[in-house]
Design an enzyme around this catalytic site. Structure first.
Site, PDB file in Angstrom:
ATOM      1  N   ARG A   1      26.166  77.085  26.266  1.00  0.00           N
ATOM      2  CA  ARG A   1      25.185  76.165  25.663  1.00  0.00           C
ATOM      3  C   ARG A   1      24.152  75.771  26.708  1.00  0.00           C
ATOM      4  O   ARG A   1      22.973  75.689  26.429  1.00  0.00           O
ATOM      5  CB  ARG A   1      25.888  74.931  25.096  1.00  0.00           C
ATOM      6  CG  ARG A   1      26.418  75.077  23.678  1.00  0.00           C
ATOM      7  CD  ARG A   1      27.350  76.264  23.487  1.00  0.00           C
ATOM      8  NE  ARG A   1      27.925  76.314  22.159  1.00  0.00           N
ATOM      9  CZ  ARG A   1      29.099  75.762  21.812  1.00  0.00           C
ATOM     10  NH1 ARG A   1      29.867  75.167  22.723  1.00  0.00           N
ATOM     11  NH2 ARG A   1      29.537  75.854  20.571  1.00  0.00           N
TER      12      ARG A   1
ATOM     13  N   ASP B   1      29.009  82.286  23.587  1.00  0.00           N
ATOM     14  CA  ASP B   1      29.027  81.447  22.386  1.00  0.00           C
ATOM     15  C   ASP B   1      27.789  81.782  21.566  1.00  0.00           C
ATOM     16  O   ASP B   1      27.049  82.711  21.902  1.00  0.00           O
ATOM     17  CB  ASP B   1      29.090  79.953  22.770  1.00  0.00           C
ATOM     18  CG  ASP B   1      29.886  79.147  21.738  1.00  0.00           C
ATOM     19  OD1 ASP B   1      29.461  79.094  20.580  1.00  0.00           O
ATOM     20  OD2 ASP B   1      30.931  78.580  22.099  1.00  0.00           O
TER      21      ASP B   1
ATOM     22  N   HIS C   1      31.801  81.879  16.876  1.00  0.00           N
ATOM     23  CA  HIS C   1      30.950  81.542  18.024  1.00  0.00           C
ATOM     24  C   HIS C   1      30.422  82.811  18.697  1.00  0.00           C
ATOM     25  O   HIS C   1      30.455  82.927  19.928  1.00  0.00           O
ATOM     26  CB  HIS C   1      31.719  80.670  19.023  1.00  0.00           C
ATOM     27  CG  HIS C   1      31.973  79.282  18.508  1.00  0.00           C
ATOM     28  ND1 HIS C   1      30.975  78.358  18.337  1.00  0.00           N
ATOM     29  CD2 HIS C   1      33.111  78.660  18.099  1.00  0.00           C
ATOM     30  CE1 HIS C   1      31.484  77.225  17.866  1.00  0.00           C
ATOM     31  NE2 HIS C   1      32.783  77.384  17.703  1.00  0.00           N
TER      32      HIS C   1
ATOM     33  N   ASP D   1      38.534  79.895  17.963  1.00  0.00           N
ATOM     34  CA  ASP D   1      38.278  78.624  17.273  1.00  0.00           C
ATOM     35  C   ASP D   1      37.145  78.750  16.259  1.00  0.00           C
ATOM     36  O   ASP D   1      36.295  79.629  16.359  1.00  0.00           O
ATOM     37  CB  ASP D   1      37.914  77.542  18.300  1.00  0.00           C
ATOM     38  CG  ASP D   1      36.700  77.936  19.138  1.00  0.00           C
ATOM     39  OD1 ASP D   1      36.623  79.110  19.546  1.00  0.00           O
ATOM     40  OD2 ASP D   1      35.836  77.078  19.372  1.00  0.00           O
ATOM     41  N   GLU D   2      37.169  77.832  15.318  1.00  0.00           N
ATOM     42  CA  GLU D   2      36.049  77.569  14.407  1.00  0.00           C
ATOM     43  C   GLU D   2      35.400  78.849  13.867  1.00  0.00           C
ATOM     44  O   GLU D   2      34.213  79.079  14.055  1.00  0.00           O
ATOM     45  CB  GLU D   2      35.012  76.699  15.117  1.00  0.00           C
ATOM     46  CG  GLU D   2      35.576  75.347  15.510  1.00  0.00           C
ATOM     47  CD  GLU D   2      34.568  74.433  16.183  1.00  0.00           C
ATOM     48  OE1 GLU D   2      34.553  73.257  15.837  1.00  0.00           O
ATOM     49  OE2 GLU D   2      33.794  74.911  17.061  1.00  0.00           O
TER      50      GLU D   2
ATOM     51  N   TRP E   1      43.404  71.760  20.942  1.00  0.00           N
ATOM     52  CA  TRP E   1      42.217  70.915  21.140  1.00  0.00           C
ATOM     53  C   TRP E   1      41.967  69.945  20.000  1.00  0.00           C
ATOM     54  O   TRP E   1      41.469  68.846  20.205  1.00  0.00           O
ATOM     55  CB  TRP E   1      40.969  71.794  21.351  1.00  0.00           C
ATOM     56  CG  TRP E   1      40.469  72.511  20.125  1.00  0.00           C
ATOM     57  CD1 TRP E   1      40.924  73.693  19.622  1.00  0.00           C
ATOM     58  CD2 TRP E   1      39.408  72.103  19.250  1.00  0.00           C
ATOM     59  NE1 TRP E   1      40.223  74.043  18.503  1.00  0.00           N
ATOM     60  CE2 TRP E   1      39.280  73.086  18.242  1.00  0.00           C
ATOM     61  CE3 TRP E   1      38.545  70.993  19.221  1.00  0.00           C
ATOM     62  CZ2 TRP E   1      38.334  73.001  17.214  1.00  0.00           C
ATOM     63  CZ3 TRP E   1      37.606  70.911  18.202  1.00  0.00           C
ATOM     64  CH2 TRP E   1      37.505  71.902  17.215  1.00  0.00           C
TER      65      TRP E   1
ATOM     66  N   TYR F   1      37.986  65.748  26.058  1.00  0.00           N
ATOM     67  CA  TYR F   1      36.625  66.258  25.857  1.00  0.00           C
ATOM     68  C   TYR F   1      35.636  65.305  26.532  1.00  0.00           C
ATOM     69  O   TYR F   1      35.159  64.351  25.930  1.00  0.00           O
ATOM     70  CB  TYR F   1      36.325  66.422  24.358  1.00  0.00           C
ATOM     71  CG  TYR F   1      36.748  67.768  23.788  1.00  0.00           C
ATOM     72  CD1 TYR F   1      37.811  68.472  24.347  1.00  0.00           C
ATOM     73  CD2 TYR F   1      36.079  68.346  22.715  1.00  0.00           C
ATOM     74  CE1 TYR F   1      38.196  69.702  23.839  1.00  0.00           C
ATOM     75  CE2 TYR F   1      36.456  69.577  22.196  1.00  0.00           C
ATOM     76  CZ  TYR F   1      37.515  70.253  22.764  1.00  0.00           C
ATOM     77  OH  TYR F   1      37.892  71.470  22.260  1.00  0.00           O
TER      78      TYR F   1
ATOM     79  N   TRP G   1      31.962  70.575  27.008  1.00  0.00           N
ATOM     80  CA  TRP G   1      31.056  71.326  26.140  1.00  0.00           C
ATOM     81  C   TRP G   1      29.657  70.823  26.435  1.00  0.00           C
ATOM     82  O   TRP G   1      29.444  69.614  26.606  1.00  0.00           O
ATOM     83  CB  TRP G   1      31.437  71.123  24.666  1.00  0.00           C
ATOM     84  CG  TRP G   1      32.835  71.592  24.408  1.00  0.00           C
ATOM     85  CD1 TRP G   1      33.952  70.810  24.247  1.00  0.00           C
ATOM     86  CD2 TRP G   1      33.280  72.950  24.345  1.00  0.00           C
ATOM     87  NE1 TRP G   1      35.057  71.611  24.083  1.00  0.00           N
ATOM     88  CE2 TRP G   1      34.679  72.926  24.131  1.00  0.00           C
ATOM     89  CE3 TRP G   1      32.645  74.189  24.440  1.00  0.00           C
ATOM     90  CZ2 TRP G   1      35.443  74.084  24.018  1.00  0.00           C
ATOM     91  CZ3 TRP G   1      33.406  75.343  24.316  1.00  0.00           C
ATOM     92  CH2 TRP G   1      34.779  75.288  24.105  1.00  0.00           C
ATOM     93  N   THR G   2      28.701  71.757  26.488  1.00  0.00           N
ATOM     94  CA  THR G   2      27.429  71.350  27.102  1.00  0.00           C
ATOM     95  C   THR G   2      26.233  71.314  26.149  1.00  0.00           C
ATOM     96  O   THR G   2      25.107  71.398  26.604  1.00  0.00           O
ATOM     97  CB  THR G   2      27.105  72.279  28.294  1.00  0.00           C
ATOM     98  OG1 THR G   2      27.044  73.624  27.808  1.00  0.00           O
ATOM     99  CG2 THR G   2      28.147  72.175  29.380  1.00  0.00           C
ATOM    100  N   GLU G   3      26.499  71.181  24.849  1.00  0.00           N
ATOM    101  CA  GLU G   3      25.352  71.071  23.939  1.00  0.00           C
ATOM    102  C   GLU G   3      24.381  69.991  24.432  1.00  0.00           C
ATOM    103  O   GLU G   3      23.170  70.178  24.420  1.00  0.00           O
ATOM    104  CB  GLU G   3      25.818  70.702  22.518  1.00  0.00           C
ATOM    105  CG  GLU G   3      26.503  71.816  21.775  1.00  0.00           C
ATOM    106  CD  GLU G   3      28.018  71.808  21.956  1.00  0.00           C
ATOM    107  OE1 GLU G   3      28.503  71.285  22.986  1.00  0.00           O
ATOM    108  OE2 GLU G   3      28.716  72.333  21.062  1.00  0.00           O
TER     109      GLU G   3
END
Ligand code: ACM
Ligand code: ZN
Length: 746
Positions: free
Chosen positions: A168, A197, A258, A321-322, A388, A413, A452-454
């Site tokens: 990110r 990602d 992702h 994930d996701e 997580w 997180y 997480w670096t959004e």
């Protein structure tokens, strides 16, 4: 007699260790299993010899010592006369944990023993922490007093990691190396490197140059290009650097979800065939790898075959994930795969995907890790589960006999706001869930902090991680039976000087302060009161829109505001800024306090105190939850303001918020019209939005309608909403939000 003397000496030591002011002791984090402080100091200076039989380790120690303190210690051997720091491995320590060590600081020198080099390395970090921050800050050739002590230490958990999301936001090679040193200093042993990602592919793969040529770059809404990647040479350099510091690097390549950055370069690996762009918004994307095609697996295996060569460590993380199943449900190839393999549904197809990749990696001798969604449809043999979403994944996996890395978002997180996940909550984390019994508990290898670096470009990473990374350092290393938040908190206060000396731009421990605004009707002034939450900090403010600095006025009692102004409030610790300023905008405009009649109704969750919120003189900030914003879900906004009597109007400016990742969009257009009778509205002005909606930046925008001093009593404001999230958005088809605050009337 001899016995009696040693007994008395022992008593003295104990009494002394109790009476010495704790504040003067070096703040060791994580807290060693056993420390005994004794009276007296060892003077560290350029005249000290370092006797370490392992040449690489000795070189590391001398050079790190020089970097941290400026001291030039002398390499020496057993025979060197003079005071020494001695490192020894002991065969007697055979059964001992490989990271355990003992460290004794006494009159005649410093002695460190361990089973092997790794334990000596961990001990070196303790020794660095024993050196005063003043010496570290000066980095001058000086001397430093290290208190006499006896330390014996070993870790509670063997897996002590930090996950850094470099997709990110990209982090430079030097920044990663710096973090490897920081992790070592706080006795972490694993860097989990999130390399791919939706928003960027960051690892060079020779066979598929498109992954970095296209996949490493995203075109932002403003037209600028953001990105970067690590060449294979960079990666080898970083891996070697980490190895010398006993940090394992675990690369993560996220799949099957992702994966937009990969699909942007090679859309043939998706269900629909694309085309796709590297994503510029955050969230969960529906386009993911297609497991209906064998070619997808060959592609991924070819990628992994290069990854394996770059990372000689035991572990490869494959995400998992996701991964939304929307495309798989519609894809004939995926459906054919489900049928051919006798799978029950798309969850089992996910399990098929993970098992097929895991089996490839196992055949290459690697151990595979996946996020807890890899439990869906059945675990692949031997896979390690990183829990997580909660503790449940950890419990389920351990009960099935799988190893676990426990890192629930609730406690680890650290991208999360310290207002919700503060220093204390992070410290309260217990990686072994109490639902596990007996040998089930042994499956918990340890845990990881996650970033997480959004919302975290490189320059903000220190501020997000520190000081909370210290809590998790202690959780992962120290004996849970010695857990003591008050003692830890005191050590953290002393450790700030060490953080500064290491150049760490630390942030907040918790919510630092909160503000309360009221209106003093008799004096026609806003009154802002600040209450402090984090201890030992300075609150400073400005009223002219400038960023507060260490020279700005110090908050002592309430701030009174009697004209339109922007108040910025910020917190400082030891002259060090703790976060960006809180901004409160006050507007003394013509409609303050006027009644509003709504045509559409705001959502009860975002009512901002109800009726008068849009005309209370306080303007909404970037944070849509700040209590000023009113939210309208899936509908237009329309309301009429009654000024009470006819007044001259030159400008009407309603403010809107955009936060696309929270499904909040600016209006498509805003229409403002005026009336004297609340029946016939004329003079309509329409302002069309020209800010891109496909833009993950959080912003506010005033839609200004200008009038030529026209007299009117009623003002109608209509804002047309996009109503549904657009096709490209992760929430496509669901209700979109419109957020409005303060309609300024001049
Ligand atoms: C995750 O936070 N999606 C692992
Ligand atoms: Zn498919």
């Amino acid at each position: 007699m001899k016995l009696l003397i040693s007994f008395m000496l022992f008593l003295c030591a104990v009494v002394y260790s109790r009476s010495q002011a704790e504040e003067n002791r070096p703040p060791l984090i994580p807290n060693p299993q056993k420390v005994e402080w004794l009276e007296g100091n060892f003077i560290l200076s350029n005249n000290i010899f370092v006797d370490c039989p392992y040449s690489k380790l000795r070189t590391y120690f001398l050079s790190r010592m020089k970097t941290l303190t400026g001291l030039n210690l002398k390499p020496g051997s057993q025979r060197a006369s003079g005071k020494k720091i001695t490192f020894r491995t002991e065969p007697a320590a055979e059964n001992q944990n490989k990271e355990a060590y003992s460290l004794n600081v006494a009159e005649d020198g410093i002695k460190i023993t361990a089973k092997g080099e790794e334990g000596l390395f961990r001990a070196m970090q303790t020794l660095f922490q024993l050196i005063s921050p003043e010496l570290k800050a000066k980095k001058a050739s000086a001397s430093s007093a290290i208190p006499f002590c006896r330390i014996s230490d070993s870790p509670a958990f063997s897996w002590r990691g930090l996950q850094l999301d470099c997709s990110r936001h990209f982090m430079t090679k030097d920044f990663i190396k710096r973090y490897i040193d920081i992790l070592a200093y706080y006795k972490y042993n694993t860097l989990h490197w999130h390399l791919t990602d939706d928003q960027g592919w960051r690892i060079e793969i020779k066979r598929y140059p498109g992954l970095t040529k296209k996949g490493a770059w995203r075109k932002e809404a403003d037209g600028s290009v953001y990105g970067g990647y690590y060449t294979q040479k960079d990666i080898r350099e970083i891996v070697a650097y980490a190895k010398e510091r006993f940090i394992n690097i675990v690369p993560e390549l996220d799949m099957p979800g992702h994966s937009m950055a990969s699909l942007a370069a090679y859309p043939e690996n998706s269900c629909t065939g694309g085309p796709f762009d590297v994503s510029i918004i955050w969230g969960v994307m529906k386009d993911i790898y297609c497991p209906g095609r064998d070619s997808t697996f060959y592609f991924i295996q070819n990628v992994l075959s290069e990854v394996i060569k770059l990372f000689p460590g035991q572990y490869i993380h494959i995400g998992g994930d996701e991964a939304p199943k929307d495309r798989w449900k519609q894809c004939p190839k995926c459906q054919a795969r489900i049928k051919a393999e006798g799978l029950k549904d798309e969850n089992e197809l996910q399990s098929y995907f993970i098992k097929r990749i895991a089996s490839y990696l196992s055949s290459k001798g690697k151990t595979v890790i996946g996020w807890d969604e890899v439990l869906q449809g059945g675990l692949a043999p031997g896979i390690i589960v990183q829990s997580w979403q909660s503790f449940q994944g950890a419990i389920d996996a351990a009960k099935q006999g799988h190893y676990v890395i426990c890192s629930p978002a609730s406690h680890t997180y650290l991208n999360g706001d310290p207002e919700n996940l503060d220093l204390r909550i992070a410290y309260s984390f217990q990686p072994v869930p109490k639902e596990l019994q007996g040998h089930e508990r042994d499956f918990i290898l340890g845990g990881e902090a996650n970033l997480w670096t959004e919302q975290a470009p490189q320059q903000t990473v220190d501020g997000k991680l520190f000081p909370r990374l210290l809590s998790l350092s202690e959780v992962f290393w120290s004996n849970p039976e010695n857990s003591d938040y008050d003692g830890f908190y005191r050590r953290v206060q002393n450790a700030y000087a060490d953080l500064s000396a290491l150049g760490i731009e630390y942030g907040r421990e918790s919510k630092i302060f909160s503000t309360k605004t009221s209106f003093d009707g008799s004096r026609k002034e806003f009154v802002v009161e600040v209450s402090q939450r984090q201890k030992d900090i300075d609150i400073r403010y400005t009223l002219d829109g400038a960023e507060p600095g260490t020279g700005s006025p110090l908050y002592t009692s309430s701030i009174r505001i009697d004209k339109t102004a922007t108040l910025k409030i910020a917190a400082f610790k030891n002259e060090h800024s703790l976060s960006r300023a809180n901004t409160l905008s006050f507007s003394f405009h013509k409609a303050v306090g006027s009644p509003v009649t709504y045509k559409s109704r705001y959502d009860e969750r975002y009512r901002a105190g109800g009726g008068n919120a849009l005309l209370d003189g306080v303007r909404g900030s970037l944070d849509f939850r700040d209590g000023n914003w009113q939210g309208f879900e899936g509908t237009d906004f329309e309301a009429v303001i009654d000024l009470g009597s006819s007044k001259e109007i030159s400008k009407v400016a309603p403010r809107f918020n955009q936060n696309v990742n929270s499904w909040i969009f600016l209006p498509l257009s805003v229409e403002v019209s005026l009336s004297d009778d609340n029946i016939n509205f004329t003079q309509a002005k329409t302002i069309t939005n020209d800010t891109p909606l496909k833009n993950s930046e959080i912003l506010t925008k005033d839609f200004e309608a200008d009038f030529n001093n026209i007299k009117a009593r009623y003002i109608k404001v209509k804002a047309s909403s996009i109503k549904k999230c657009p096709q490209w958005h992760p929430g496509a088809g669901s209700d979109a939000w419109l957020f409005i605050d303060e309609i300024v009337v001049e």
